[in-house]
Write a protein that holds these residues in place. Structure first.
Motif, PDB file in Angstrom:
ATOM      1  N   THR A  42     -48.340 120.706 -29.834  1.00 56.22           N
ATOM      2  CA  THR A  42     -48.405 121.635 -30.957  1.00 56.22           C
ATOM      3  C   THR A  42     -49.722 121.428 -31.676  1.00 56.22           C
ATOM      4  O   THR A  42     -50.549 120.610 -31.269  1.00 56.22           O
ATOM      5  CB  THR A  42     -47.216 121.431 -31.924  1.00 56.22           C
ATOM      6  OG1 THR A  42     -47.209 122.475 -32.890  1.00 56.22           O
ATOM      7  CG2 THR A  42     -47.267 120.092 -32.626  1.00 56.22           C
ATOM      8  N   GLU A  43     -49.924 122.178 -32.753  1.00 61.56           N
ATOM      9  CA  GLU A  43     -51.081 121.967 -33.620  1.00 61.56           C
ATOM     10  C   GLU A  43     -50.606 121.946 -35.072  1.00 61.56           C
ATOM     11  O   GLU A  43     -49.643 122.629 -35.422  1.00 61.56           O
ATOM     12  CB  GLU A  43     -52.125 123.087 -33.459  1.00 61.56           C
ATOM     13  CG  GLU A  43     -52.903 123.012 -32.169  1.00 61.56           C
ATOM     14  CD  GLU A  43     -54.020 124.044 -32.106  1.00 61.56           C
ATOM     15  OE1 GLU A  43     -53.996 125.000 -32.924  1.00 61.56           O
ATOM     16  OE2 GLU A  43     -54.914 123.909 -31.249  1.00 61.56           O
ATOM     17  N   ARG A  44     -51.286 121.171 -35.891  1.00 59.67           N
ATOM     18  CA  ARG A  44     -51.067 121.188 -37.326  1.00 59.67           C
ATOM     19  C   ARG A  44     -52.380 121.561 -37.995  1.00 59.67           C
ATOM     20  O   ARG A  44     -53.450 121.097 -37.582  1.00 59.67           O
ATOM     21  CB  ARG A  44     -50.591 119.811 -37.828  1.00 59.67           C
ATOM     22  CG  ARG A  44     -49.167 119.529 -37.415  1.00 59.67           C
ATOM     23  CD  ARG A  44     -48.637 118.239 -37.999  1.00 59.67           C
ATOM     24  NE  ARG A  44     -47.209 118.136 -37.731  1.00 59.67           N
ATOM     25  CZ  ARG A  44     -46.429 117.167 -38.192  1.00 59.67           C
ATOM     26  NH1 ARG A  44     -46.920 116.216 -38.945  1.00 59.67           N
ATOM     27  NH2 ARG A  44     -45.137 117.143 -37.910  1.00 59.67           N
ATOM     28  N   LYS A  45     -52.277 122.396 -39.007  1.00 61.40           N
ATOM     29  CA  LYS A  45     -53.453 122.775 -39.778  1.00 61.40           C
ATOM     30  C   LYS A  45     -53.333 122.189 -41.169  1.00 61.40           C
ATOM     31  O   LYS A  45     -52.249 122.169 -41.757  1.00 61.40           O
ATOM     32  CB  LYS A  45     -53.597 124.295 -39.822  1.00 61.40           C
ATOM     33  CG  LYS A  45     -53.904 124.885 -38.450  1.00 61.40           C
ATOM     34  CD  LYS A  45     -54.174 126.381 -38.515  1.00 61.40           C
ATOM     35  CE  LYS A  45     -54.537 126.905 -37.118  1.00 61.40           C
ATOM     36  NZ  LYS A  45     -54.765 128.373 -37.112  1.00 61.40           N
ATOM     37  N   VAL A  46     -54.453 121.703 -41.686  1.00 59.17           N
ATOM     38  CA  VAL A  46     -54.464 121.020 -42.969  1.00 59.17           C
ATOM     39  C   VAL A  46     -55.544 121.640 -43.858  1.00 59.17           C
ATOM     40  O   VAL A  46     -56.670 121.865 -43.408  1.00 59.17           O
ATOM     41  CB  VAL A  46     -54.759 119.508 -42.812  1.00 59.17           C
ATOM     42  CG1 VAL A  46     -54.464 118.770 -44.115  1.00 59.17           C
ATOM     43  CG2 VAL A  46     -53.963 118.912 -41.661  1.00 59.17           C
TER      44      VAL A  46
END
Length: 289
Positions: free
Chosen positions: A279-283
């Motif tokens: 997955t990816e997480r954006k911050v």
């Protein structure tokens, strides 16, 4: 953790779901925290802070993945953990006691969609992981965070780009693409019930009076053979996804799902050696002027 989380669930990990779902949701949040602990730690280490905050608020804290990562990262800090779920807050308090940090944690039960939030102090850092996209009025919630923060304080928004994938694209061999079809089957649910999932929070933060100092994308790709928990995480997550997608799936897909989810069966997902968490997480790191 959620808040999550961070998390392959259908519904709200931060309390807008039915309370009887708390136990199942807590299991997902705990597995998410265990499997992705390294990624959460890397995000807290990246935050653009010149001095360690003394007061932190964790909005939509779930069972505490972010809370405990922040306590580890900032040993002088105290965290106010906020969630609408009484059950999640109870789990968090039990964890705090087990870790011996109960004196550094305050829990507050509150619905963040309410017009008036309880007194959460004047934190130098507010953390919201996988919780902002559940807000019915995110513009109002962002303004509330802006007013809550100490001058010069930082707001960290962490959001999933999408729910994790666990199986290779050509799996299972007898129904290739099953996982992706299940996710597509839930797209209309999410479009209706979670319209801010996958949103770009930069413009919304700016509109609320923040200066966005930095943003990053964290790519997650954890091989299943590196952690026994990945199998349990995949099993619990896909169980929930099957339930949400069932009305739109064929009988053949449902049968294939049931074989994967049978923990004692020969085709159980717990027996597979090709699992991964992808997955990816954006911050977004946003400053109150």
């Amino acid at each position: 953790m959620t808040s999550t989380h961070e998390h392959p669930h259908y519904g709200d990990p931060h309390g807008h779901h039915r309370e009887h779902d708390d136990a199942g949701q807590a299991e997902i949040l705990d597995l998410d925290a265990e499997v992705l602990a390294g990624h959460i730690a890397s995000i807290t280490a990246w935050l653009p802070l010149t001095t360690g905050p003394r007061q932190i608020v964790d909005l939509g804290c779930g069972t505490g993945a972010g809370t405990f990562a922040l306590l580890d990262r900032f040993p002088e800090a105290r965290v106010t953990a906020v969630d609408a779920s009484v059950g999640h807050l109870q789990v968090l308090r039990e964890k705090a006691c087990a870790r011996g940090v109960q004196d550094r944690v305050r829990t507050v039960q509150a619905d963040l969609d309410d017009d008036h939030w309880p007194d959460l102090g004047t934190p130098e850092l507010v953390w919201a992981s996988a919780s902002m996209h559940h807000m019915a009025r995110p513009d109002r919630a962002l303004r509330s965070v802006h007013d809550l923060l100490a001058p010069g304080g930082l707001f960290a928004v962490v959001e999933l780009d999408g729910f994790p994938r666990f199986l290779p694209a050509d799996a299972p061999e007898y129904r290739p693409g099953l996982e992706e079809r299940a996710h597509r089957a839930t797209d209309s649910f999410h479009a209706e019930h979670v319209p801010h999932r996958g949103a770009d929070w930069g413009p919304m933060l700016a509109a609320a009076g923040f200066t966005v100092e930095d943003e990053r994308t964290v790519t997650v790709n954890i091989e299943g053979n590196r952690s026994e928990a990945v199998g349990r995480y995949a099993h619990t997550s896909l169980q929930r996804i099957r339930g949400a997608a069932a009305p739109a799936l064929s009988a053949e897909d449902l049968a294939a799902f049931d074989e994967l989810l049978d923990p004692t069966g020969p085709r159980s997902i717990l027996r597979r050696d090709d699992l991964a968490v992808r997955t990816e997480r954006k911050v977004w790191a946003a400053r109150r002027a």
